[in-house]
Design a protein around this motif. Structure first.
Motif, mmCIF file in Angstrom:
data_model
loop_
_atom_site.group_PDB
_atom_site.id
_atom_site.type_symbol
_atom_site.label_atom_id
_atom_site.label_comp_id
_atom_site.label_asym_id
_atom_site.label_seq_id
_atom_site.Cartn_x
_atom_site.Cartn_y
_atom_site.Cartn_z
ATOM 1 N N ALA A 249 0.931 -1.189 -0.063
ATOM 2 C CA ALA A 249 -0.038 0.055 0.061
ATOM 3 C C ALA A 249 0.860 1.401 -0.045
ATOM 4 C CB ALA A 249 -0.990 0.035 1.098
ATOM 5 N N THR A 250 1.885 1.058 0.890
ATOM 6 C CA THR A 250 2.866 2.303 0.901
ATOM 7 C C THR A 250 3.499 2.554 -0.461
ATOM 8 O OG1 THR A 250 3.352 1.628 3.065
ATOM 9 C CG2 THR A 250 4.657 3.345 2.217
ATOM 10 N N GLU A 251 3.877 1.707 -1.176
ATOM 11 C CA GLU A 251 4.690 1.726 -2.440
ATOM 12 C C GLU A 251 3.683 2.200 -3.524
ATOM 13 O OE1 GLU A 251 6.539 -2.113 -3.437
ATOM 14 O OE2 GLU A 251 7.925 -2.010 -1.767
ATOM 15 N N ALA A 252 2.464 2.029 -3.320
ATOM 16 C CA ALA A 252 1.553 2.376 -4.233
ATOM 17 C C ALA A 252 1.195 3.868 -3.998
ATOM 18 C CB ALA A 252 0.082 1.466 -4.349
ATOM 19 N N GLY A 253 1.681 4.325 -2.909
ATOM 20 C CA GLY A 253 1.280 5.830 -2.643
ATOM 21 C C GLY A 253 0.080 6.212 -1.417
ATOM 22 N N PRO B 220 -0.658 6.839 2.080
ATOM 23 C CA PRO B 220 0.043 7.275 3.331
ATOM 24 C C PRO B 220 -0.476 6.254 4.597
ATOM 25 C CG PRO B 220 -1.813 8.780 3.163
ATOM 26 C CD PRO B 220 -1.790 7.735 1.851
ATOM 27 N N PRO B 221 0.355 6.093 5.696
ATOM 28 C CA PRO B 221 -0.031 5.238 6.761
ATOM 29 C C PRO B 221 -1.096 5.524 7.302
ATOM 30 C CG PRO B 221 2.341 6.068 6.962
ATOM 31 C CD PRO B 221 1.678 6.922 5.849
ATOM 32 N N ASP B 222 -1.547 6.700 7.374
ATOM 33 C CA ASP B 222 -2.965 7.096 8.020
ATOM 34 C C ASP B 222 -4.200 6.572 7.289
ATOM 35 O OD1 ASP B 222 -3.270 8.971 6.259
ATOM 36 O OD2 ASP B 222 -3.354 10.564 7.656
ATOM 37 N N LYS B 223 -3.749 6.194 5.982
ATOM 38 C CA LYS B 223 -5.002 5.415 5.164
ATOM 39 C C LYS B 223 -4.999 4.006 5.270
ATOM 40 C CE LYS B 223 -7.101 9.213 2.932
ATOM 41 N NZ LYS B 223 -7.172 9.890 1.667
ATOM 42 N N ILE B 224 -4.016 3.384 5.781
ATOM 43 C CA ILE B 224 -4.026 1.847 5.857
ATOM 44 C C ILE B 224 -4.217 1.355 7.306
ATOM 45 C CG2 ILE B 224 -2.351 0.178 5.585
ATOM 46 C CD1 ILE B 224 -0.500 2.056 4.176
ATOM 47 N N PHE B 225 -5.523 0.405 7.048
ATOM 48 C CA PHE B 225 -5.862 -0.120 8.408
ATOM 49 C C PHE B 225 -5.451 -1.582 8.473
ATOM 50 C CE2 PHE B 225 -9.044 3.172 10.080
ATOM 51 C CZ PHE B 225 -8.766 3.989 8.919
ATOM 52 N N LEU B 226 -4.649 -2.136 9.294
ATOM 53 C CA LEU B 226 -4.345 -3.403 9.308
ATOM 54 C C LEU B 226 -5.223 -4.152 10.176
ATOM 55 C CD1 LEU B 226 -0.328 -3.075 9.174
ATOM 56 C CD2 LEU B 226 -2.030 -3.379 7.295
ATOM 57 N N ASP B 227 -5.674 -5.430 9.789
ATOM 58 C CA ASP B 227 -6.454 -6.081 10.613
ATOM 59 C C ASP B 227 -5.909 -7.375 10.870
ATOM 60 O OD1 ASP B 227 -8.393 -7.991 11.659
ATOM 61 O OD2 ASP B 227 -10.176 -7.264 10.206
ATOM 62 N N PRO B 228 -5.469 -7.836 12.156
ATOM 63 C CA PRO B 228 -4.637 -9.235 12.385
ATOM 64 C C PRO B 228 -5.742 -10.398 12.504
ATOM 65 C CG PRO B 228 -5.236 -7.658 14.448
ATOM 66 C CD PRO B 228 -5.718 -6.899 13.290
ATOM 67 N N VAL B 229 -6.859 -10.251 12.226
ATOM 68 C CA VAL B 229 -7.812 -11.168 12.206
ATOM 69 C C VAL B 229 -7.941 -11.876 13.811
ATOM 70 C CG1 VAL B 229 -8.376 -13.646 11.027
ATOM 71 C CG2 VAL B 229 -6.900 -12.081 10.054
ATOM 72 N N LEU B 230 -9.286 -11.270 14.114
ATOM 73 C CA LEU B 230 -9.879 -11.757 15.497
ATOM 74 C C LEU B 230 -10.590 -12.947 15.290
ATOM 75 C CD1 LEU B 230 -9.828 -11.054 18.486
ATOM 76 C CD2 LEU B 230 -11.617 -9.188 17.702
ATOM 77 N N MET B 231 -10.609 -13.840 15.884
ATOM 78 C CA MET B 231 -11.359 -15.122 16.118
ATOM 79 C C MET B 231 -12.208 -15.439 17.311
ATOM 80 S SD MET B 231 -8.299 -17.503 14.394
ATOM 81 C CE MET B 231 -7.543 -17.202 12.912
ATOM 82 N N PRO B 232 -13.184 -16.412 17.203
ATOM 83 C CA PRO B 232 -14.146 -16.709 18.205
ATOM 84 C C PRO B 232 -13.428 -17.097 19.632
ATOM 85 C CG PRO B 232 -15.065 -17.196 16.351
ATOM 86 C CD PRO B 232 -13.638 -17.234 15.680
ATOM 87 N N ILE B 233 -13.427 -16.625 20.678
ATOM 88 C CA ILE B 233 -13.000 -17.001 21.980
ATOM 89 C C ILE B 233 -13.392 -18.446 22.282
ATOM 90 C CG2 ILE B 233 -14.546 -15.881 23.749
ATOM 91 C CD1 ILE B 233 -10.938 -15.463 24.111
ATOM 92 N N ARG B 234 -14.475 -18.624 21.782
ATOM 93 C CA ARG B 234 -15.233 -19.899 22.178
ATOM 94 C C ARG B 234 -14.670 -21.090 21.526
ATOM 95 N NH1 ARG B 234 -21.398 -21.887 22.609
ATOM 96 N NH2 ARG B 234 -20.815 -24.175 22.581
ATOM 97 N N PHE B 235 -14.195 -20.780 20.456
ATOM 98 C CA PHE B 235 -13.552 -21.916 19.554
ATOM 99 C C PHE B 235 -11.871 -22.068 19.431
ATOM 100 C CE2 PHE B 235 -17.559 -20.969 17.458
ATOM 101 C CZ PHE B 235 -18.634 -22.246 18.174
#
Lengths: 268, 323
Positions: free
Chosen positions: A147-151, A153-168
């Motif tokens: 995303a950065t190389e494509a132009g 800026p960091p404040d337009k990038i949202f990283l999602d570390p993938v949250l999973m169900p606590i139950r499973f």
């Protein structure tokens, strides 16, 4: 904290029906309610009932006619995302989402650049969802670099570390917290970090309590965005209190009121 | 090596507050004063616009100020028992931007003057000068609540700054200021959390946040000035950073505090090593004021003409960097 309202999703029966029938009323109601509750963005997802880009364009138009809130166009399909972006009236927008797969990055990152939208990047690839911290960091960093190389800026990038169900998958929440800390040091200023918050409590009994306990812990680790149920007053109160404890707001006895006013009156 | 870019930019300007009303605006002022509007820390002209310089209000009482020491009484010889003449002297001879009329005579612990008497003093001062007025109650909440409805009406349309509202006493003054078109001073006891809370309470009572001025309490040089300084600094940073409950201009009550401490009051006979009090007193007041200018004060209330002159010169110097 950037709150992205999750309710306009075809996975909910009333929304699914409304999209199929092009009935704007249920959409308008949820748009108004989430905006009034303080959503920064409204997530729009047609996936459960349609792959037709025209349906996304219709949905964006209905929401734009109803509220001034920025929009988060949500789809796995680049053409659906593009249709949503093209229907925008110039207000800020988010794309939800790309993954770390090359094919996705090649198609979706340029869309975000072209339309000036923020981009949510989910730390997944062909091999599926990561099970450990290292893989989350590796995939997050790959998306960030592309995303950065494509132009973007960091404040337009949202990283999602993938949250999973606590139950499973009980061991995963802790790994997500650790990944959030790692994402924070990817760059200065750091990218935004977002999760699909409701995943954590899937099929659990204490859904509300689990969700707000996690969000507070994640905010302490560096989470600053979430796709979530903004209509849950207990969740909003927990987030407002976490922002206070993180010293982002000067304490007053009425801090909950201040938080609500700031969101309902646009940046108070 | 290139010089790094260190300029700061802020998301929100401090509210602009206009005091006084001309004939066209429904008042009788020949001069109006505008404070606030800055988009930078004090005198950081390189960071953002600072459109309005801080202003100096000079203090006038409705009764002769018996406890003022001689050096600060001397410049007002012959007018201390005549609020109108006293105010005119402050404006015409000493260059006051505003007059702060303190209704000390209404205090039940003192002369306990009636609201109507206070109102006639207000009218006298309004007639004597063309600058805007700050009208400050005696500080007894019950008495202030009797006096301000009458005084506020007497000054209706003049767009005065009335004070003070506190966390425990704000409803009457909010109603008076709304009805007669005045602005309000929101007071807190050196406590940033209460400063914010008072503004929330005023807003809840229907008063616009942009018509408030924050009075965070003032400490004289040597008497807790650093506590107030850090609260003002934090208030201003929060305001510039987007917190609308902290984005009001700030008022400091310099003269009252500076002239209450022994360093300003003690005579040369009492403290031979401290030097002439006629010089030391004004110096203490001016130095206290300098500190508050740097902390972000928009309105300074002062007493001694020499201190006022020195501070106004300092303001001119500090505003020179304006682009």
């Amino acid at each position: 904290m950037i709150l992205i309202g999750e309710r306009i999703n075809a996975g909910f029966k009333d929304i699914g029906r409304a999209i199929r029938a092009h009935d704007p009323e249920p959409i308008r109601r949820w748009a108004r309610e989430q905006a009034a509750a303080g959503a920064d963005f409204l997530d729009l997802n047609i996936g459960a009932v349609s792959k037709n880009p025209a349906d996304m364009a219709w949905l964006v138009e209905v929401v734009q006619e109803t509220v001034p809130t920025p929009i988060c166009v949500d789809s796995n399909h680049p053409e659906v995302l593009r249709a949503g972006l093209e229907a925008l009236d110039g207000r800020p927008a988010l794309l939800n989402s790309t993954t770390a797969e090359d094919e996705k990055l090649e198609k979706i990152v340029p869309l975000a650049v072209k339309y000036g939208a923020g981009l949510i990047g989910v730390a997944q690839d062909e091999r599926g969802s990561p099970q450990d911290v290292e893989r989350r960091v590796e995939l997050g960093a790959k998306i960030f670099m592309a995303a950065t190389e494509a132009g973007l800026p960091p404040d337009k990038i949202f990283l999602d570390p993938v949250l999973m169900p606590i139950r499973f998958m009980q061991d995963q929440a802790l790994k997500v917290l650790e990944a959030i800390r790692e994402y924070r040091i990817l760059s200065d200023p750091p990218p935004h970090i977002s999760v699909g918050l409701s995943n954590i409590c899937s099929q659990a009994k204490e859904r509300g309590l689990i969700t707000r306990t996690f969000v507070v812990m994640a905010m302490a680790a560096g989470l600053d965005a979430a796709i979530c149920n903004v209509l849950d007053p207990d969740l909003r109160a927990a987030i407002a209190t976490a922002e206070l404890i993180l010293n982002r707001e000067i304490y007053t006895d009425d801090y909950l009121k201040v938080w609500a006013l700031r969101r309902s009156k646009g940046g108070m | 090596m290139p010089v790094p870019e260190v300029r700061e930019s802020f998301s929100q300007a401090i509210y602009t507050v206009r005091l006084g009303a001309s004939w066209e605006e429904g008042g009788t002022r020949t001069k109006v004063v505008t404070v606030g509007g800055e988009r930078a820390l004090p005198f950081h002209h390189f960071d953002g616009e600072i459109p309005n310089p801080p202003v100096v209000a000079m203090e006038v009482w409705d009764i002769p100020p018996e406890d003022w020491p001689d050096p600060v009484r001397a410049p007002f010889q012959g007018v201390l028992d005549s609020p109108g003449k006293w105010a005119r002297k402050c404006v015409e001879e000493y260059g006051a931007d505003l007059i702060c009329l303190r209704l000390v005579g209404t205090d039940p612990a003192g002369e306990n003057r009636a609201p109507a008497e206070a109102a006639s003093v207000v009218k006298e001062v309004l007639a004597a000068v063309g600058v805007p007025l700050i009208i400050w109650g005696c500080g007894n909440p019950d008495k202030d609540n009797e006096v301000f409805p009458v005084v506020g009406e007497a000054a209706a349309g003049e767009n005065c700054l009335l004070g003070t509202i506190t966390q425990d006493n704000y409803k009457t003054l909010v109603a008076v200021a709304t009805a007669y078109k005045h602005k309000l001073i929101a007071e807190s006891p050196v406590d940033i959390n209460i400063a914010k809370q008072v503004n929330i309470l005023a807003m809840d009572a229907g008063f616009p946040l942009e018509d408030l001025v924050i009075y965070p309490s003032t400490g004289a040089l040597g008497y807790g000035i650093e506590y107030v300084y850090s609260i003002m600094e934090r208030t201003r940073l929060a305001g510039l950073g987007g917190d609308k409950f902290m984005a009001q201009p700030i008022l400091c009550d310099i003269g009252k505090e500076a002239w209450a401490v022994k360093e300003a009051r003690a005579s040369k006979e009492e403290q031979p090593s401290w030097g002439d009090e006629r010089l030391r007193g004004p110096l203490w007041e001016a130095t206290t004021a300098y500190m508050y200018l740097l902390a972000g004060a928009d309105i300074l209330i002062m007493r001694h003409p020499q201190a006022v002159r020195a501070v106004k010169e300092m303001i001119q110097i500090l505003m020179r960097g304006r682009g």
